[in-house]
Write a protein that holds these residues in place. Structure first.
Motif, mmCIF file in Angstrom:
data_model
loop_
_atom_site.group_PDB
_atom_site.id
_atom_site.type_symbol
_atom_site.label_atom_id
_atom_site.label_comp_id
_atom_site.label_asym_id
_atom_site.label_seq_id
_atom_site.Cartn_x
_atom_site.Cartn_y
_atom_site.Cartn_z
ATOM 1 N N ILE A 1 0.856 -1.478 -0.041
ATOM 2 C CA ILE A 1 0.001 0.306 0.025
ATOM 3 C C ILE A 1 0.737 1.542 0.353
ATOM 4 C CG2 ILE A 1 -1.940 0.550 1.412
ATOM 5 C CD1 ILE A 1 -2.577 -0.870 2.188
ATOM 6 N N ARG A 2 2.018 1.238 1.018
ATOM 7 C CA ARG A 2 2.641 2.682 0.642
ATOM 8 C C ARG A 2 3.560 2.484 -1.162
ATOM 9 N NH1 ARG A 2 5.202 4.331 5.365
ATOM 10 N NH2 ARG A 2 5.434 1.844 6.436
ATOM 11 N N GLU A 3 3.690 1.663 -1.209
ATOM 12 C CA GLU A 3 4.447 1.306 -2.516
ATOM 13 C C GLU A 3 3.647 1.801 -3.344
ATOM 14 O OE1 GLU A 3 6.499 -0.345 -6.918
ATOM 15 O OE2 GLU A 3 6.313 -1.808 -4.326
ATOM 16 N N LYS A 4 1.556 1.445 -3.283
ATOM 17 C CA LYS A 4 0.556 1.953 -4.148
ATOM 18 C C LYS A 4 0.763 3.504 -3.756
ATOM 19 C CE LYS A 4 -3.755 1.896 -5.799
ATOM 20 N NZ LYS A 4 -3.426 2.132 -7.365
ATOM 21 N N ILE A 5 0.247 4.497 -2.937
ATOM 22 C CA ILE A 5 0.714 5.901 -1.752
ATOM 23 C C ILE A 5 1.747 6.427 -3.483
ATOM 24 C CG2 ILE A 5 0.777 7.026 -0.728
ATOM 25 C CD1 ILE A 5 -0.406 5.389 1.002
ATOM 26 N N VAL B 1 -9.368 -1.819 -4.296
ATOM 27 C CA VAL B 1 -9.976 -2.816 -2.804
ATOM 28 C C VAL B 1 -10.713 -3.967 -2.998
ATOM 29 C CG1 VAL B 1 -11.493 -2.422 -0.570
ATOM 30 C CG2 VAL B 1 -10.634 -0.429 -1.986
ATOM 31 N N ASP B 2 -11.256 -3.914 -4.306
ATOM 32 C CA ASP B 2 -11.918 -5.461 -4.455
ATOM 33 C C ASP B 2 -10.338 -6.428 -4.004
ATOM 34 O OD1 ASP B 2 -14.314 -4.647 -4.362
ATOM 35 O OD2 ASP B 2 -14.641 -5.139 -6.440
ATOM 36 N N ARG B 3 -9.554 -5.978 -5.446
ATOM 37 C CA ARG B 3 -8.827 -6.925 -6.258
ATOM 38 C C ARG B 3 -7.391 -7.014 -4.090
ATOM 39 N NH1 ARG B 3 -6.816 -2.588 -9.248
ATOM 40 N NH2 ARG B 3 -4.466 -2.460 -8.194
ATOM 41 N N VAL C 1 -0.857 -5.026 -5.704
ATOM 42 C CA VAL C 1 -2.664 -3.809 -4.486
ATOM 43 C C VAL C 1 -1.208 -2.355 -5.317
ATOM 44 C CG1 VAL C 1 -2.137 -2.996 -2.457
ATOM 45 C CG2 VAL C 1 -2.081 -5.308 -2.463
ATOM 46 N N SER C 2 -0.133 -2.918 -5.407
ATOM 47 C CA SER C 2 0.475 -0.787 -6.176
ATOM 48 C C SER C 2 0.318 -1.014 -7.246
ATOM 49 C CB SER C 2 1.638 -0.795 -5.317
ATOM 50 O OG SER C 2 2.761 -1.761 -6.300
ATOM 51 N N ALA C 3 0.506 -1.473 -8.311
ATOM 52 C CA ALA C 3 0.225 -0.993 -9.804
ATOM 53 C C ALA C 3 -1.007 -1.616 -10.201
ATOM 54 C CB ALA C 3 1.295 -2.409 -10.908
ATOM 55 N N GLU C 4 -0.664 -0.352 -11.616
ATOM 56 C CA GLU C 4 -1.961 -0.630 -12.505
ATOM 57 C C GLU C 4 -2.041 -0.296 -14.105
ATOM 58 O OE1 GLU C 4 -4.348 0.230 -11.605
ATOM 59 O OE2 GLU C 4 -4.899 0.678 -9.087
ATOM 60 N N GLY C 5 -3.031 -0.696 -14.561
ATOM 61 C CA GLY C 5 -2.696 -0.939 -16.216
ATOM 62 C C GLY C 5 -1.291 -2.440 -16.726
ATOM 63 N N ASP C 6 -0.652 -1.665 -17.847
ATOM 64 C CA ASP C 6 0.327 -2.806 -17.962
ATOM 65 C C ASP C 6 1.261 -2.832 -16.656
ATOM 66 O OD1 ASP C 6 -1.204 -2.781 -20.418
ATOM 67 O OD2 ASP C 6 0.608 -1.388 -21.359
ATOM 68 N N ASP C 7 1.375 -2.349 -15.972
ATOM 69 C CA ASP C 7 2.431 -2.325 -15.142
ATOM 70 C C ASP C 7 1.795 -3.255 -14.438
ATOM 71 O OD1 ASP C 7 4.648 -0.426 -15.604
ATOM 72 O OD2 ASP C 7 2.993 0.956 -14.525
ATOM 73 N N ARG C 8 0.698 -3.808 -14.344
ATOM 74 C CA ARG C 8 0.382 -4.979 -13.108
ATOM 75 C C ARG C 8 0.225 -6.262 -14.208
ATOM 76 N NH1 ARG C 8 -5.041 -6.213 -12.375
ATOM 77 N NH2 ARG C 8 -5.716 -3.647 -12.502
ATOM 78 N N THR C 9 1.153 -6.932 -13.960
ATOM 79 C CA THR C 9 1.196 -8.244 -14.587
ATOM 80 C C THR C 9 0.627 -9.783 -14.159
ATOM 81 O OG1 THR C 9 3.959 -9.125 -13.958
ATOM 82 C CG2 THR C 9 3.874 -7.377 -15.762
#
Length: 526
Positions: free
Chosen positions: A201-205, A403-405, A447-455
């Motif tokens: 979560i810290r990395e997502k922030i 949050v679902d994820r 938790v932290s990545a979105e889009g193509d970064d979330r592999t």
């Protein structure tokens, strides 16, 4: 090592006796584009699978306008664990002493459920009470005194996730600081779980606010990773010997392949990601035990996109094992820089072979690259194997809703942390390696990545069924014999009482403390 046949499949003139290799001709739009199916992971079919039949949303305050409405999924999981669709097979433990010990305290999953339900029931009246976040929630009952610390820690983690989803990063950061101070990789199972999720979560922030994320990543490396990396092979062996989750999948897969190749004299298994190759020692032992069947040749083709030298070592070890079992064996390593380069012509097929395809946690790695996954499936259809075995993670880690994820990942990895804590209770190093090497990165990525970064993306068996149907694949029912043998295998583990099999249609689902972990399914092309 026995020599490999180099003859490539004669596509236009297949043997009439070996018609499994009749090539599939893709005429234009026989199969619809993959992305039409795969970019709606929040679609009703998958959502319905998550929802428990007994779930009652009686509190109207938890409608969509509530800032924590998405956390209703916690109730979904609680209901889901009480009543699963399909037949539940419970395997009693052979270690009664361990069972009695486990019964005295709440499992990690039970603590997560309690924390989630308390969050839903009490959070709405305390939204602005950030001055002392550790006192946001009512005191838990006396019988949960020993677990209250873990549950309170999980409550704060849930609030931090919700604050993050609302982009209330200052409040979320305060809670993350609190979670980090109260957790570590040396603590209880929940403390270790919360530590890794807090750092994610810290990395997502940091990502959301444009801060450098390297500090958060480095802070997760709190023990000698160099020593851990040198112990990876030993750790994999320890997991295989003591944790039943993966071995039962491998055993079921190999047993099903042998059932479907029958008494063929030439067997060829195409493995999409061979890893340690332990599954083939199971297959070879089964072959050696069948004295009435004289196998002339077993060939394994290992598809790899990286680490060719490591895979070569794996295949060499398998060749030595096969020699010790007096089994004629050869292997072929097919290196493809990109899965778009995979095609039937590089597989060295022979028309006399019975071909099976084995995919263990490899298709999901291509979800983020749907054109490559579709290409792979089209090429496999051209091979027309007698059977394709698919083992995949049975979870939804693809939701666009953070949050679902987050909640789905918390339950899934909570179960895995629990399994290592119990099964490797006296093996501290290998437990640490498992958590730090195999779990930390997926948690951080989900938790932290979105889009193509979330592999790291996983979907459940119902989604795979819908996808496979588009390639005219028919699910094959796993046999009663496979089920019985799998039950015996689970029962042989000391912690087997916490691992269960569920029959879901024609496939098996493997669970830990009622949380789905893997599915094993078999498919034929029609």
């Amino acid at each position: 090592m026995f020599p490999s046949n180099k003859r490539v499949l004669e596509k236009d003139n297949p043997s009439s006796n070996e018609d499994q290799h009749k090539p599939y001709r893709d005429h234009g739009n026989d199969v619809e584009p993959f992305d039409n199916l795969y970019f709606d992971f929040a679609s009703p079919p998958y959502r319905n699978m998550l929802k428990g039949e007994n779930l009652q949303l009686e509190d109207q305050k938890h409608k969509k306008d509530s800032p924590f409405a998405s956390l209703r999924i916690v109730k979904d999981f609680a209901s889901r664990s009480r009543k699963l669709n399909g037949e539940r097979i419970h395997i009693p433990s052979s270690n009664n002493e361990s069972r009695e010990s486990n019964d005295k305290k709440l499992s990690t999953i039970e603590r997560i459920r309690i924390a989630g339900l308390h969050f839903i029931e009490t959070y709405s009246s305390n939204l602005d009470e950030m001055s002392n976040p550790s006192q946001l929630f009512p005191v838990l009952s006396a019988e949960l005194a020993d677990e209250a610390k873990d549950i309170d820690l999980l409550l704060n983690l849930l609030v931090s996730a919700d604050k993050t989803s609302l982009k209330q990063f200052a409040d979320a950061s305060k809670l993350i600081d609190l979670c980090t101070k109260r957790s570590s990789i040396e603590g209880t199972t929940v403390e270790r779980l919360v530590y890794y999720f807090s750092e994610a979560i810290r990395e997502k922030i940091n990502r959301e606010t444009g801060k450098d994320t390297s500090e958060g990543v480095e802070s997760m490396r709190m023990f000698d990773l160099q020593k851990a990396l040198m112990s990876v092979d030993a750790s994999i062996l320890a997991f295989h010997q003591k944790v039943p989750l993966s071995p039962v999948c491998q055993f079921t897969a190999m047993h099903t392949i042998l059932e479907n190749v029958g008494n063929a004299q030439h067997i060829h298994v195409i493995d999409l990601e061979i890893r340690t190759g332990m599954q083939y020692t199971v297959m070879m032992q089964a072959i050696a035990s069948r004295t009435e069947w004289r196998l002339k040749h077993l060939k394994i083709t290992a598809i790899c996109t990286r680490s060719k030298s490591k895979i070569k070592d794996t295949c060499h070890n398998l060749a030595e094992f096969a020699h010790s079992m007096n089994i004629p064996f050869s292997y072929n390593i097919v290196m493809v820089a990109d899965m778009l380069d995979f095609n039937i012509d590089i597989l060295e097929l022979d028309r006399h072979e019975r071909v099976a395809v084995y995919s263990a946690i490899s298709l999901s790695s291509l979800i983020v690259k749907p054109n490559r996954l579709e290409h792979l499936m089209r090429e496999i259809r051209k091979i027309n194997p007698c059977i394709m075995i698919v083992t995949e993670v049975e979870a939804n880690h693809t939701s666009l809703e953070f949050v679902d994820r987050f909640i789905s990942a918390l339950f899934f990895y909570g179960a895995l942390f629990d399994s290592l804590s119990i099964c490797l209770a006296n093996d501290e190093l290998n437990r640490k390696v498992g958590e730090a090497i195999y779990f930390a990165y997926p948690i951080r990525n989900i938790v932290s990545a979105e889009g193509d970064d979330r592999t790291i993306r996983h979907v459940g068996i119902d989604v795979w069924r819908a996808f496979f149907a588009r390639f005219r694949m028919s699910e094959v029912e796993l046999s009663g014999e496979s089920l019985n043998e799998a039950k015996l295998l689970i029962n042989s583990f000391d912690c087997g009482n916490l691992c269960s099999l569920h029959v879901d249609g024609r496939c098996f689902r493997v669970t830990w403390n009622d949380v789905p972990i893997f599915s094993v399914s078999a498919w034929k092309f029609v």
